[in-house]
Write an enzyme that holds these catalytic residues in place. Structure first.
Site, short mmCIF file in Angstrom:
data_model
loop_
_atom_site.label_atom_id
_atom_site.label_comp_id
_atom_site.label_asym_id
_atom_site.label_seq_id
_atom_site.Cartn_x
_atom_site.Cartn_y
_atom_site.Cartn_z
N HIS A 1 -75.49 -58.68 29.29
CA HIS A 1 -75.51 -57.38 28.77
C HIS A 1 -75.51 -56.49 29.71
O HIS A 1 -76.06 -56.71 30.94
CB HIS A 1 -76.38 -57.14 27.70
CG HIS A 1 -76.36 -55.54 26.98
ND1 HIS A 1 -75.28 -54.87 26.86
CD2 HIS A 1 -77.62 -54.78 26.96
CE1 HIS A 1 -75.66 -53.66 26.68
NE2 HIS A 1 -77.06 -53.58 26.74
N CYS B 1 -77.28 -53.97 21.14
CA CYS B 1 -76.41 -54.43 22.42
C CYS B 1 -76.57 -56.18 22.47
O CYS B 1 -75.85 -56.66 22.95
CB CYS B 1 -77.40 -53.95 23.76
SG CYS B 1 -77.38 -52.36 23.66
N ASN C 1 -73.58 -48.59 29.85
CA ASN C 1 -73.89 -49.39 28.77
C ASN C 1 -73.05 -49.16 27.49
O ASN C 1 -73.05 -48.25 26.71
CB ASN C 1 -75.42 -49.18 28.41
CG ASN C 1 -76.05 -50.10 27.35
OD1 ASN C 1 -75.18 -50.99 26.78
ND2 ASN C 1 -77.17 -50.26 27.26
O1 UT7 Z 1 -79.07 -51.60 26.16
C1 UT7 Z 1 -80.38 -51.84 25.58
C2 UT7 Z 1 -81.41 -52.12 26.54
N1 UT7 Z 1 -81.56 -51.04 27.40
C3 UT7 Z 1 -82.06 -51.16 28.53
O2 UT7 Z 1 -82.35 -52.39 29.04
C4 UT7 Z 1 -82.38 -49.92 29.50
C5 UT7 Z 1 -83.80 -50.27 30.04
N2 UT7 Z 1 -84.27 -49.17 31.04
C6 UT7 Z 1 -83.63 -48.75 32.25
O3 UT7 Z 1 -82.66 -49.08 32.42
C7 UT7 Z 1 -84.70 -47.76 32.74
O4 UT7 Z 1 -85.94 -47.68 32.52
C8 UT7 Z 1 -84.05 -46.40 33.23
C9 UT7 Z 1 -82.58 -46.25 33.73
C10 UT7 Z 1 -83.60 -45.88 31.74
C11 UT7 Z 1 -84.97 -45.58 33.89
O5 UT7 Z 1 -85.16 -46.13 35.07
P1 UT7 Z 1 -86.69 -46.08 35.52
O6 UT7 Z 1 -86.80 -46.53 36.96
O7 UT7 Z 1 -87.60 -46.72 34.57
O8 UT7 Z 1 -87.22 -44.73 35.49
P2 UT7 Z 1 -88.48 -43.98 34.55
O9 UT7 Z 1 -87.98 -43.77 33.34
O10 UT7 Z 1 -89.59 -44.39 35.09
O11 UT7 Z 1 -88.42 -42.40 35.09
C12 UT7 Z 1 -88.59 -42.12 36.52
C13 UT7 Z 1 -88.17 -40.60 36.79
C14 UT7 Z 1 -89.06 -39.81 35.64
O12 UT7 Z 1 -89.64 -38.66 36.34
P3 UT7 Z 1 -91.34 -38.51 36.74
O13 UT7 Z 1 -91.85 -38.66 35.51
O14 UT7 Z 1 -91.27 -39.82 37.78
O15 UT7 Z 1 -91.36 -37.08 37.38
C15 UT7 Z 1 -88.09 -39.19 34.77
O16 UT7 Z 1 -88.28 -38.06 34.16
O17 UT7 Z 1 -86.92 -40.10 36.61
C16 UT7 Z 1 -86.86 -38.92 35.61
N3 UT7 Z 1 -85.74 -39.25 35.18
C17 UT7 Z 1 -84.41 -38.70 35.60
N4 UT7 Z 1 -84.13 -37.86 36.81
C18 UT7 Z 1 -83.08 -37.43 37.10
C19 UT7 Z 1 -85.17 -39.94 33.84
N5 UT7 Z 1 -83.83 -39.89 33.67
C20 UT7 Z 1 -83.45 -39.03 34.76
C21 UT7 Z 1 -82.11 -38.52 35.10
N6 UT7 Z 1 -81.93 -37.94 36.17
N7 UT7 Z 1 -80.80 -38.74 34.18
#
Ligand code: UT7
Length: 323
Positions: free
Chosen positions: A250, A114, A280
């Site tokens: 980005h 990215c 993204n």
């Molecule tokens: O381009 C290169 C750089 N990339 C990035 O910079 C991406 C960086 N990361 C992010 O944007 C975020 O971390 C995400 C959008 C990927 C995730 O958001 P988050 O607030 O960090 O969520 P999390 O990974 O902590 O997950 C929270 C919860 C989990 O459930 P539990 O364990 O709390 O029960 C996940 O299983 O959300 C759940 N979850 C979803 N729920 C519904 C993860 N993906 C989904 C989904 N729909 N698509």
């Protein structure tokens, strides 16, 4: 002193869109979760027969049109991509031929995920500054949908396909003022497609070369790098935040973009955001956002702009430029 100025921009998005509501029918997710955690509403997905070089060609032709140039006027082609059509030749060589640039100038791909577009801009800028070439076509193009596991809700809701391009020309005034590149390979496992030609190749043959990400770890590092690289860009150039007309970050997640703007005390009015409609698009996200803002006359001649990218590796960097 010779500088590289942007004299044309272009972009291309595949026709097919994939909305959050459609994703609700594919994996266990909701529009509410996706939008509140990422800011994404929809993304574009390349058709089965549409390759990264096709997206790059559309964006390039639009950039050349806006610069008022013919392909033969281009001396250097640099393509930032993670999703090249084939192992080799590079997308840049395929594109050079497709555009009909047959002047023997250099053409190569850059792989910094990215952050690829800022890496590509850095390189093209140096070619121009050194007097090696007079005009360069710099492209970010991705068919990221091809390296996504469409059953993995943690990654499949995040990414999209597209391409953006700029034409750079040698000039007496900036143009590109400075570029700042970084990488830290210690974090290579946090965001990766852990398959390829010389590792886990059998999975590739089975069509299982997918993006894996430890999202929250990547998130924290992304915000820190994005803030640090803007601070670095300002301090090296002895600029204040108020000297910046536009930040073109980005487009990974609107919360990362907002957190970066907040930490820099930059108003969101000064930040170009397209993640809601593009998702993204990896190396394509910055030139896609940039072209949109130029065509909407938000970015205008005389503006001072910081582009910044962050991606797997980790890799990150910025470009300070004047329009
Ligand atoms: O381009 C290169 C750089 N990339 C990035 O910079 C991406 C960086 N990361 C992010 O944007 C975020 O971390 C995400 C959008 C990927 C995730 O958001 P988050 O607030 O960090 O969520 P999390 O990974 O902590 O997950 C929270 C919860 C989990 O459930 P539990 O364990 O709390 O029960 C996940 O299983 O959300 C759940 N979850 C979803 N729920 C519904 C993860 N993906 C989904 C989904 N729909 N698509």
């Amino acid at each position: 002193m010779t500088y590289a100025r942007i004299i044309g921009t272009g972009s291309y998005l595949p026709k097919k869109t994939l909305t959050n509501t459609e994703l609700e029918r594919m994996v266990d997710t909701t529009d509410e979760w996706i939008f509140s955690r990422t800011g994404i509403r929809e993304r574009h997905i390349a058709a089965d027969d549409e390759k990264t070089s096709d997206l790059a060609e559309h964006a390039s032709r639009r950039a050349l049109d806006s610069a008022g140039l013919q392909p033969a006027d281009i001396d250097l082609v640099v393509v930032a991509t993670t999703t090249a059509d084939q192992v080799f030749p590079s997308v840049a060589c395929l594109l050079q031929d497709r555009l009909g640039i047959h002047n023997g100038g250099p053409a190569f791909d850059v792989q910094a995920v990215c952050a690829g577009f800022v890496y590509a801009m850095d390189l093209a800028n140096k070619f121009i500054q050194c007097g090696v070439v007079g005009r360069a076509l710099v492209i970010g193009a991705e068919t990221f949908s091809r390296i996504i596991d469409w059953t993995d809700r943690e990654t499949c809701v995040l990414f999209g396909d597209g391409a953006g391009a700029v034409v750079l020309e040698a000039a007496e005034q900036p143009g590109v003022v400075s570029t700042h590149l970084h990488a830290d390979g210690r974090y290579h496992e946090l965001l990766a497609v852990p398959t390829g030609v010389s590792i886990n190749y059998k999975q590739v043959l089975k069509g299982e070369a997918y993006t894996q990400m430890q999202g929250s770890e990547v998130f924290k590092f992304a915000v820190k790098c994005m803030v640090d690289v803007v601070d670095e860009t300002l301090s090296i150039n002895r600029l204040n935040k108020s000297d910046i007309d536009w930040l073109v970050p980005h487009q990974a997640n609107s919360r990362i973009i907002a957190a970066t703007a907040r930490k820099l005390s930059l108003s969101m009015d000064k930040v170009i955001v397209t993640v809601d409609r593009h998702g993204n698009t990896s190396a394509a996200s910055i030139p896609l956002a940039f072209d949109e803002a130029v065509r909407e006359h938000r970015i205008v001649p005389g503006d001072t702009i910081i582009m910044e990218g962050f991606g797997g590796g980790f890799t990150w960097g910025s470009v300070l430029l004047r329009m």
